[in-house]
Design a protein around this motif. Structure first.
Motif, PDB file in Angstrom:
ATOM      1  N   TYR A  98      -5.522  -6.917   2.547  1.00  0.00           N
ATOM      2  CA  TYR A  98      -6.629  -6.502   3.694  1.00  0.00           C
ATOM      3  C   TYR A  98      -7.255  -5.128   3.255  1.00  0.00           C
ATOM      4  CZ  TYR A  98      -2.727  -4.214   5.955  1.00  0.00           C
ATOM      5  OH  TYR A  98      -1.764  -3.249   6.047  1.00  0.00           O
ATOM      6  N   ARG A 157     -11.783   6.146   3.686  1.00  0.00           N
ATOM      7  CA  ARG A 157     -10.595   6.617   3.491  1.00  0.00           C
ATOM      8  C   ARG A 157      -9.655   5.824   2.255  1.00  0.00           C
ATOM      9  NH1 ARG A 157      -9.547   9.983   7.616  1.00  0.00           N
ATOM     10  NH2 ARG A 157     -10.803   9.803   9.279  1.00  0.00           N
ATOM     11  N   ARG A 158     -10.559   5.927   1.223  1.00  0.00           N
ATOM     12  CA  ARG A 158     -10.003   5.424  -0.013  1.00  0.00           C
ATOM     13  C   ARG A 158     -10.378   6.496  -1.246  1.00  0.00           C
ATOM     14  NH1 ARG A 158      -6.054   2.279   0.920  1.00  0.00           N
ATOM     15  NH2 ARG A 158      -6.705   0.508   2.308  1.00  0.00           N
ATOM     16  N   PRO A 159      -9.514   6.487  -2.140  1.00  0.00           N
ATOM     17  CA  PRO A 159      -9.894   7.590  -3.418  1.00  0.00           C
ATOM     18  C   PRO A 159     -11.345   7.514  -3.588  1.00  0.00           C
ATOM     19  CG  PRO A 159      -7.981   6.157  -3.892  1.00  0.00           C
ATOM     20  CD  PRO A 159      -8.630   5.596  -2.785  1.00  0.00           C
ATOM     21  N   ASN A 160     -12.008   8.507  -3.959  1.00  0.00           N
ATOM     22  CA  ASN A 160     -13.173   8.715  -4.500  1.00  0.00           C
ATOM     23  C   ASN A 160     -14.277   8.748  -3.400  1.00  0.00           C
ATOM     24  OD1 ASN A 160     -13.906   9.826  -6.873  1.00  0.00           O
ATOM     25  ND2 ASN A 160     -13.798   8.116  -7.884  1.00  0.00           N
ATOM     26  N   ASP A 161     -13.622   8.662  -2.114  1.00  0.00           N
ATOM     27  CA  ASP A 161     -14.608   8.286  -1.156  1.00  0.00           C
ATOM     28  C   ASP A 161     -15.730   9.379  -0.915  1.00  0.00           C
ATOM     29  OD1 ASP A 161     -15.088   6.160   0.486  1.00  0.00           O
ATOM     30  OD2 ASP A 161     -13.848   6.722   2.261  1.00  0.00           O
ATOM     31  N   GLN A 162     -15.524  10.595  -0.769  1.00  0.00           N
ATOM     32  CA  GLN A 162     -16.598  11.654  -0.682  1.00  0.00           C
ATOM     33  C   GLN A 162     -17.609  11.428  -1.812  1.00  0.00           C
ATOM     34  OE1 GLN A 162     -16.313  13.331   1.729  1.00  0.00           O
ATOM     35  NE2 GLN A 162     -13.977  13.527   2.278  1.00  0.00           N
ATOM     36  N   ASP A 200       0.786  -1.206  -0.120  1.00  0.00           N
ATOM     37  CA  ASP A 200      -0.165  -0.074   0.056  1.00  0.00           C
ATOM     38  C   ASP A 200       0.663   1.357   0.036  1.00  0.00           C
ATOM     39  OD1 ASP A 200      -2.520  -0.526  -0.104  1.00  0.00           O
ATOM     40  OD2 ASP A 200      -2.896  -1.155   1.987  1.00  0.00           O
ATOM     41  N   PRO A 241      -9.671  12.051   2.185  1.00  0.00           N
ATOM     42  CA  PRO A 241      -8.337  11.393   2.236  1.00  0.00           C
ATOM     43  C   PRO A 241      -8.128  10.033   1.970  1.00  0.00           C
ATOM     44  CG  PRO A 241      -9.200  11.817   4.379  1.00  0.00           C
ATOM     45  CD  PRO A 241     -10.275  12.340   3.481  1.00  0.00           C
ATOM     46  N   GLU A 242      -7.170   9.440   1.343  1.00  0.00           N
ATOM     47  CA  GLU A 242      -6.782   7.856   1.434  1.00  0.00           C
ATOM     48  C   GLU A 242      -5.786   7.884   2.472  1.00  0.00           C
ATOM     49  OE1 GLU A 242      -5.046   6.778  -2.249  1.00  0.00           O
ATOM     50  OE2 GLU A 242      -4.766   4.841  -1.446  1.00  0.00           O
ATOM     51  N   ARG A 243      -6.161   6.784   3.335  1.00  0.00           N
ATOM     52  CA  ARG A 243      -5.364   6.470   4.350  1.00  0.00           C
ATOM     53  C   ARG A 243      -4.431   5.367   4.115  1.00  0.00           C
ATOM     54  NH1 ARG A 243      -7.034   7.985  10.170  1.00  0.00           N
ATOM     55  NH2 ARG A 243      -6.869   9.760   9.321  1.00  0.00           N
ATOM     56  N   VAL A 245     -10.309   1.037   8.849  1.00  0.00           N
ATOM     57  CA  VAL A 245     -10.410   0.854  10.212  1.00  0.00           C
ATOM     58  C   VAL A 245     -10.017   2.036  10.824  1.00  0.00           C
ATOM     59  CG1 VAL A 245     -10.026  -0.819  12.081  1.00  0.00           C
ATOM     60  CG2 VAL A 245      -9.734  -1.555   9.777  1.00  0.00           C
ATOM     61  N   GLU A 246     -10.936   2.457  12.000  1.00  0.00           N
ATOM     62  CA  GLU A 246     -10.781   3.771  12.609  1.00  0.00           C
ATOM     63  C   GLU A 246     -11.071   3.380  14.163  1.00  0.00           C
ATOM     64  OE1 GLU A 246      -9.435   6.933  12.314  1.00  0.00           O
ATOM     65  OE2 GLU A 246      -8.212   5.373  11.053  1.00  0.00           O
ATOM     66  N   LEU A 260     -17.051   6.184   6.277  1.00  0.00           N
ATOM     67  CA  LEU A 260     -15.736   6.785   5.447  1.00  0.00           C
ATOM     68  C   LEU A 260     -14.751   5.683   5.502  1.00  0.00           C
ATOM     69  CD1 LEU A 260     -15.212   9.559   4.216  1.00  0.00           C
ATOM     70  CD2 LEU A 260     -13.877   9.855   6.543  1.00  0.00           C
ATOM     71  N   THR A 291      -1.497  -5.732  -0.429  1.00  0.00           N
ATOM     72  CA  THR A 291      -2.886  -4.777  -0.372  1.00  0.00           C
ATOM     73  C   THR A 291      -3.989  -5.877  -0.336  1.00  0.00           C
ATOM     74  OG1 THR A 291      -2.862  -5.359  -2.482  1.00  0.00           O
ATOM     75  CG2 THR A 291      -1.694  -3.312  -1.902  1.00  0.00           C
ATOM     76  N   ASP A 351      -9.682  15.331  -3.736  1.00  0.00           N
ATOM     77  CA  ASP A 351     -10.510  14.095  -3.278  1.00  0.00           C
ATOM     78  C   ASP A 351      -9.537  13.324  -2.071  1.00  0.00           C
ATOM     79  OD1 ASP A 351     -12.018  11.947  -3.236  1.00  0.00           O
ATOM     80  OD2 ASP A 351     -10.775  10.942  -4.435  1.00  0.00           O
ATOM     81  N   GLN A 401     -14.969   7.890  16.299  1.00  0.00           N
ATOM     82  CA  GLN A 401     -15.025   9.240  15.884  1.00  0.00           C
ATOM     83  C   GLN A 401     -16.180   9.958  16.027  1.00  0.00           C
ATOM     84  OE1 GLN A 401     -14.013   9.496  11.266  1.00  0.00           O
ATOM     85  NE2 GLN A 401     -12.816  10.494  12.774  1.00  0.00           N
TER      86      GLN A 401
END
Lengths: 506, 255
Positions: B214, B156-161, A384, A450-452, B218-219, B154, B212, A448, B222
């Protein structure tokens, strides 16, 4: 009278491992042991000097060694690789004498009869062997005696670190050594000691017949070999044959066209020879012997074994301009210094299928022009972390089977290392409103993220809680950038919360 | 004014090889960061509820009883019983699935869920706002009416919003409420090591070759705002006390 050198490498497996690990090898002062499986138990099969000093012994259970020494470095033993490396070391030792053999598992035998004067005498020769091995991190002891058996015994039990026994004296010098020096099985040695025979002298003083009756012919044979009563032939290692072709010139040549013509002739000869052996050349060395005794050389490498005269000739002729013929070339020698098995293949009928385009010829031409290390391909790595998701592989390497990830857009260009930028941004999850990169300020129009991306804790301890938040941002001019913030925006332990520009899209 | 938040999608280590924290740890951490209520929703299981109930009593954080149902057609639904009979029906539903699936498996169809759906609040766990998701959402709305919701998480991957925006539009089109969840798998960042390891065990690979595999989004819990959220949560079965009391009575009657 023959003269035999026995070379004893007391810590060969650990020395070899340290050489193999190179920069990653543990500190020599650290105790290091190699562990192997004996039946059901894992035991220490080799230990370096530091480990031996701390009281660890060969044959000790691995768990006890771990319990005794706190910071013990443990690696898996590999006796097969050790033996192979010893064979290679024997090939290296051919520099001293044409008759050398590996004395598995921990030594070499060199027949130095009539060879030592070439190296400045017997003492100088042993000193040279030991210092050269020392220089590359291999501990060695050496003894020279009249027989292989005596040299073997003296190297292991008397040499500190070198010992030259004058001719005709070795019989006398081995008498005080313990019988373990005689290359007998451990059981025989144990049994002899139970009988009260500790030294070779005791054994020589005992009548031979009862000993043979009890222990078989092996004991007498080893004793005779050590004292020189029976001969012991040494089976020398052979260097891998190098396929080569040579051309001598009565009249020195110098014109490039002439050189090219003879290159073609030599290559044809070489390829014929290679074909006879079923080999293909991976590396060719062409040596030019000049009139004034200088030697010039050109070298070409190929990505795959090649036996095609035209292709090899072209590769060599590309390099003719690098040769300075001086007053003329007297001799040309073409050698395939690296060759690999190369089987002929049936070509695919064009009616059925188009043959796959073979680019190895192109790879060879390019890599010989620009240098092998400058020609490479990229291959994906499943990771990643962006900078770890790509690796360089050799141009002709076979595909690993991993595909490039297509599910998320990634910039075509990554900056290495990422460049620091100044931003105006809200914490924790908002993209920057603007950022300054290389002195120019850009306003962020769209973003765009965040990507974590989490740190890979199994690679480095420091990445345990490290986090990066990546954003894709577009500026007023429509340029797109890939930027990240070190840290998750809340906890300072996850990163410095500084912003970096990592890649450029498009 | 502090925003109120209840986490509706928490996986404890009773979901074998998925969760990495015990109920006690999750509740203690929730109390620490001031979360009002936690819904323990293990995969096809209510096994963690008892421990969660005890932890809730100790910490004062309210427990919402829940369960994540992974149906055979790939749909994941979070269900929360609103009263004791609904809880019984959920138990019965799981029994049906586990009986059908045998050891360590649970085979449930959409029809089974419908059969035992009375009194359950259902929250669809969507992936992307595609046609399949629309179909599932409509089916959920038709069967659960105003007890149907959709989870917005959420990742936290691209295009998430964009993904969340589209999912939100979809939910509005079908007049389904949305709730915010965080898909909590462990209670503090340091637990990620264990989480990664159990994920690798589940996929039967070593951590070095994990790469990659998994998709950890994970958070820790919040703070988020959500009006629907509080609404849904109010209607859920709060805690196990009610049920536990009845169980005690039940046992007495049996003896």
């Amino acid at each position: 009278m023959s003269r035999v050198v026995s070379l004893y490498l007391p810590t060969w497996p650990t020395d070899r491992l340290r050489r193999k690990m190179a920069a990653f090898a543990p500190d020599p002062a650290m105790p290091l042991v190699l562990v192997g499986q004996t039946g059901q138990r894992r035991e220490v099969v080799a230990a370096n000097a530091a480990a031996l000093k701390l009281g660890l012994r060969i044959g000790m259970p691995a768990t006890r060694a771990q319990a005794l020494v706190k910071e013990l470095v443990i690696h898996q033993a590999d006796p097969v690789a050790d033996a192979e490396a010893l064979e290679r070391l024997a090939v290296w030792a051919l520099r001293y004498s044409p008759i050398v053999t590996a004395d598995d598992p921990d030594g070499l035998v060199i027949d130095a009869t009539g060879a030592s004067h070439l190296h400045g005498g017997e003492d100088a020769m042993l000193a040279d062997v030991i210092s050269r091995l020392e220089a590359v991190g291999i501990t060695a002891r050496a003894a020279m005696a009249d027989t292989q058996g005596a040299a073997h015994a003296l190297a292991r039990f008397a040499a500190r670190p070198a010992l030259v026994v004058p001719a005709h004296e070795s019989g006398e010098r081995i008498r005080p050594l313990p019988i373990a020096a005689l290359r007998l099985s451990a059981d025989t040695v144990d049994d002899l000691r139970k009988l009260g025979l500790d030294r070779i002298a005791d054994l020589l003083a005992t009548p031979r017949a009862p000993l043979t009756l009890r222990f078989g012919p092996e004991l007498g044979r080893r004793l005779d070999q050590a004292t020189g009563q029976t001969g012991e032939p040494i089976e020398p290692v052979r260097t891998p044959d190098i396929v080569e072709a040579q051309q001598l010139f009565a009249e020195p040549i110098g014109a490039p066209e002439t050189i090219a013509r003879y290159i073609a002739k030599l290559t044809a000869k070489l390829c014929q020879e290679l074909e006879g052996r079923g080999l293909g050349a991976r590396r060719l060395d062409l040596l030019f012997g000049l009139v004034d005794n200088r030697v010039q050389a050109i070298r070409v490498g190929t990505a795959q074994p090649v036996r095609d005269v035209k292709q090899l000739t072209r590769l060599l002729c590309d390099k003719i301009q690098k040769v300075d013929p001086g007053f003329g070339i007297e001799m040309m020698r073409l050698a395939a210094t690296a060759a690999e098995p190369f089987a002929t293949r049936q070509t695919i009928s064009s009616l059925v299928d188009e043959p796959e385009a073979d680019v190895s010829g192109l790879i060879d031409i390019l890599s010989n022009r620009v240098g092998e290390t400058r020609l490479y391909r990229f291959a994906p790595v499943a990771s990643d972390v962006p900078e770890r998701s790509v690796q360089r592989v050799a141009a002709a390497a076979t595909a690993t089977g991993d595909g490039w990830p297509t599910h998320w857009p990634r910039p075509a260009r990554l900056l290495a290392p990422p460049e620091a930028i100044q931003t105006v941004a809200l914490l924790p999850d908002h993209p920057p409103v603007s950022f300054t990169w290389r002195g120019s300020r850009r306003r962020v129009r769209r973003a765009d993220g965040p990507e974590r991306v989490f740190g890979e804790w199994w690679k480095r301890d420091a990445e345990l809680i490290a986090v990066r938040d990546y954003f894709q941002v577009e500026d007023d001019a429509g340029e797109r950038f890939w930027i990240f913030r070190a840290g998750d925006g809340e906890d300072a332990g996850t990163g410095s919360h500084k912003w970096f520009l990592h890649g450029i899209f498009g | 004014m502090t925003s109120r938040y209840a986490e509706l999608q928490v996986t404890s280590h009773f979901s074998f090889l998925r969760g990495a924290s015990s109920c006690e740890e999750l509740f203690a951490h929730a109390a620490l960061i001031g979360i009002e209520a936690l819904a323990i929703a293990d995969r096809n299981s209510l096994a963690g509820i008892v421990r969660a109930h005890e932890a809730a009593k100790v910490t004062g954080v309210r427990l919402i009883v829940g369960c994540r149902l992974d149906l055979v057609d790939g749909v994941s639904v979070l269900v929360y019983p609103t009263d004791r009979p609904a809880y019984s029906r959920l138990c019965r539903l799981l029994s049906v699935g586990k009986k059908r699936g045998g050891k360590a498996k649970c085979i449930l169809n959409w029809e089974d869920l419908i059969d035992w759906s009375d009194g359950l609040i259902a929250v669809l766990v969507p992936d992307t706002a595609d046609d399949a998701c629309a179909l599932r959402l409509r089916r959920l709305r038709d069967n659960f009416g105003d007890r149907a919701y959709m989870a917005l998480t959420l990742r936290r991957r691209p295009n998430d919003q964009m993904r969340i925006h589209e999912l939100n539009n979809l939910a509005q089109r079908f007049r389904v409420g949305t709730v915010v969840t965080n898909d909590v798998l462990f209670h503090e960042p340091a637990r990620r090591i264990l989480q990664d390891v159990v994920t690798c065990i589940r996929h039967n690979i070593t951590i070095d070759e994990a790469g990659t595999v998994y998709g950890a989004f994970v958070e820790g819990p919040q703070q988020e705002d959500g009006d629907c959220l509080i609404d849904a949560q109010r209607r859920c079965l709060m805690g196990l006390s009610l049920v536990a009391w009845d169980l005690r009575g039940f046992r007495k009657r049996r003896h």
